[in-house]
Design a protein around this motif. Structure first.
Motif, mmCIF file in Angstrom:
data_model
loop_
_atom_site.group_PDB
_atom_site.id
_atom_site.type_symbol
_atom_site.label_atom_id
_atom_site.label_comp_id
_atom_site.label_asym_id
_atom_site.label_seq_id
_atom_site.Cartn_x
_atom_site.Cartn_y
_atom_site.Cartn_z
ATOM 1 N N PRO A 1 11.796 8.298 0.126
ATOM 2 C CA PRO A 1 10.638 8.766 -0.638
ATOM 3 C C PRO A 1 9.846 9.834 0.119
ATOM 4 O O PRO A 1 9.676 9.756 1.337
ATOM 5 C CB PRO A 1 9.798 7.499 -0.814
ATOM 6 N N LEU A 2 9.392 10.830 -0.626
ATOM 7 C CA LEU A 2 8.488 11.861 -0.114
ATOM 8 C C LEU A 2 7.349 11.967 -1.119
ATOM 9 O O LEU A 2 7.514 12.515 -2.206
ATOM 10 C CB LEU A 2 9.210 13.203 0.043
ATOM 11 N N ILE A 3 6.197 11.415 -0.748
ATOM 12 C CA ILE A 3 5.074 11.252 -1.677
ATOM 13 C C ILE A 3 3.814 11.837 -1.051
ATOM 14 O O ILE A 3 3.640 11.780 0.173
ATOM 15 C CB ILE A 3 4.870 9.748 -2.003
ATOM 16 N N VAL A 4 2.948 12.376 -1.861
ATOM 17 C CA VAL A 4 1.642 12.854 -1.394
ATOM 18 C C VAL A 4 0.559 12.018 -2.061
ATOM 19 O O VAL A 4 0.585 11.799 -3.280
ATOM 20 C CB VAL A 4 1.432 14.348 -1.732
ATOM 21 N N ALA A 5 -0.391 11.535 -1.258
ATOM 22 C CA ALA A 5 -1.549 10.811 -1.778
ATOM 23 C C ALA A 5 -2.804 11.641 -1.498
ATOM 24 O O ALA A 5 -2.943 12.209 -0.408
ATOM 25 C CB ALA A 5 -1.660 9.438 -1.122
ATOM 26 N N LEU A 6 -3.695 11.701 -2.459
ATOM 27 C CA LEU A 6 -4.919 12.484 -2.331
ATOM 28 C C LEU A 6 -6.117 11.549 -2.201
ATOM 29 O O LEU A 6 -6.296 10.642 -3.022
ATOM 30 C CB LEU A 6 -5.095 13.409 -3.536
ATOM 31 N N VAL B 1 -0.026 10.508 -5.698
ATOM 32 C CA VAL B 1 -0.863 9.338 -5.966
ATOM 33 C C VAL B 1 -2.332 9.750 -5.865
ATOM 34 O O VAL B 1 -2.727 10.398 -4.884
ATOM 35 C CB VAL B 1 -0.582 8.188 -4.973
ATOM 36 N N VAL B 2 -3.117 9.386 -6.873
ATOM 37 C CA VAL B 2 -4.554 9.659 -6.858
ATOM 38 C C VAL B 2 -5.305 8.351 -7.096
ATOM 39 O O VAL B 2 -4.801 7.458 -7.776
ATOM 40 C CB VAL B 2 -4.948 10.697 -7.929
ATOM 41 N N PRO B 3 -6.507 8.224 -6.540
ATOM 42 C CA PRO B 3 -7.308 7.037 -6.834
ATOM 43 C C PRO B 3 -7.814 7.067 -8.278
ATOM 44 O O PRO B 3 -7.916 8.126 -8.899
ATOM 45 C CB PRO B 3 -8.480 7.145 -5.840
ATOM 46 N N GLU B 4 -8.132 5.906 -8.775
ATOM 47 C CA GLU B 4 -8.625 5.810 -10.149
ATOM 48 C C GLU B 4 -10.041 6.367 -10.279
ATOM 49 O O GLU B 4 -10.404 6.900 -11.327
ATOM 50 C CB GLU B 4 -8.582 4.350 -10.606
ATOM 51 N N ARG B 5 -10.842 6.249 -9.214
ATOM 52 C CA ARG B 5 -12.250 6.675 -9.292
ATOM 53 C C ARG B 5 -12.527 7.783 -8.283
ATOM 54 O O ARG B 5 -11.868 7.891 -7.261
ATOM 55 C CB ARG B 5 -13.186 5.489 -9.015
ATOM 56 N N ARG B 6 -13.517 8.588 -8.623
ATOM 57 C CA ARG B 6 -13.985 9.670 -7.751
ATOM 58 C C ARG B 6 -12.838 10.555 -7.278
ATOM 59 O O ARG B 6 -12.694 10.852 -6.084
ATOM 60 C CB ARG B 6 -14.767 9.109 -6.555
#
Length: 313
Positions: A164-169, A194-199
């Protein structure tokens, strides 16, 4: 008798001409609008009925959830969104609108793409929908985005037989940065964002446009809690690499980028949040000889993704 003959005569005297005043009535009015926006046409009634059903229909939720629908307002923004392939479910056109070049292009693009319902609406209704914004008679409805679950991104990579090669913000709130990251992930064969649900920025029309079409083939997952999602990745054997200006490693020195990895990018101003930073296995920095203090999320992610792709080649 003479008077009676005059009444029965078929001859007509001189008549007053129009003097060219009726010439405008003979001029063409441009191409015929699509049937969906012609009032009284069967397809117009069907489109109106579908629009009302869409408003009443409850929003379903998938594993990663769905965003709310979005409205793109104004002639230029609507045309640009349609040109860039932003998903759309409905194009609202004001009744008796001035049929200028942008309106004709919007109708043509919507018809060519297919799957976009056209609905004619009175100006007061469009004013209400847009909270009084200057819609100029055109409103495009962008359907809710279907987010993936963070687990789906890693599973898709393993199913394909690759790491896997994933980017999370973390704390990235500008949709254009999200769109740029999605584009970079797609360019370097990553498996999603991947992004958080809030903010955090979501997949809005602006993010779609910046991704230049990459959002159609690169999934975006939404995590209720980003820290827990990263911990779940760690338990699955995936390294968590956070970008930080004061990181202990340089990106060119970190061998972990060649294996299963999640690259975590923080906001340009604040960087990684404390909990996310503590969750990372490695904190890496990007050497910047020019002396810049920081890079925006899209540029930073692209640099690290390139290094990861280079190591995997």
């Amino acid at each position: 008798m003479a008077a009676n003959n005059r009444r029965m005569s078929g001859k007509k005297g001189a008549q007053v001409g129009s003097g060219g005043q009726r010439r405008k009535g003979l001029e063409g009015k441009g191409p015929t609008p699509p049937a969906e926006v012609r009032k009284g046409h069967k397809k117009n009634r069907v489109a109106n009925a579908k629009a009302k059903q869409a408003v009443r229909r409850p929003t379903a939720r998938g594993r990663g959830g769905r965003s709310t629908s979005e409205l793109v307002v104004g002639r230029n923004p609507v045309v640009e969104a349609l040109r860039e392939g932003v998903p759309a479910s409905m194009l609202y056109v004001q009744q008796f609108i001035d049929n200028d070049e942008r309106v004709r292009e919007a109708l043509q693009l919507a018809a060519e793409r297919g799957g976009i319902n056209l609905m004619e609406a009175p100006r007061p209704e469009l004013d209400r929908m847009t909270n009084g914004l200057n819609h100029q008679g055109l409103v495009l409805q962008v359907p809710p985005y279907e987010y993936a679950h963070p687990e789906d991104l890693a599973n898709a990579a393993y199913d394909a037989g690759v790491d896997p090669l994933i980017v999370a913000l973390d704390g990235v709130t500008d949709p254009r940065n999200l769109g740029a990251v999605v584009r970079s992930v797609s360019a370097f064969a990553g498996h999603g964002v991947v992004v958080p649900e809030r903010r955090a920025a979501g997949m809005t029309a602006g993010a779609w446009k910046t991704s230049a079409g990459a959002a159609a083939r690169t999934p975006v997952a939404r995590a209720t809690n980003l820290t827990r999602a990263l911990e779940a990745y760690k338990k699955a054997g995936i390294a968590i690499v956070g970008l930080a200006a004061d990181g202990e490693h340089e990106i060119g020195e970190l061998a972990a980028l060649g294996g299963p990895v999640v690259i975590v990018v923080g906001s340009e101003g604040k960087g990684l949040s404390r909990l996310v930073g503590e969750t990372c296995d490695y904190r890496v920095r990007i050497p910047m000889p020019g002396g810049a203090e920081s890079l925006n999320a899209g540029v930073a992610a692209g640099i690290v993704l390139y290094e990861a792709a280079r190591r995997r080649a």
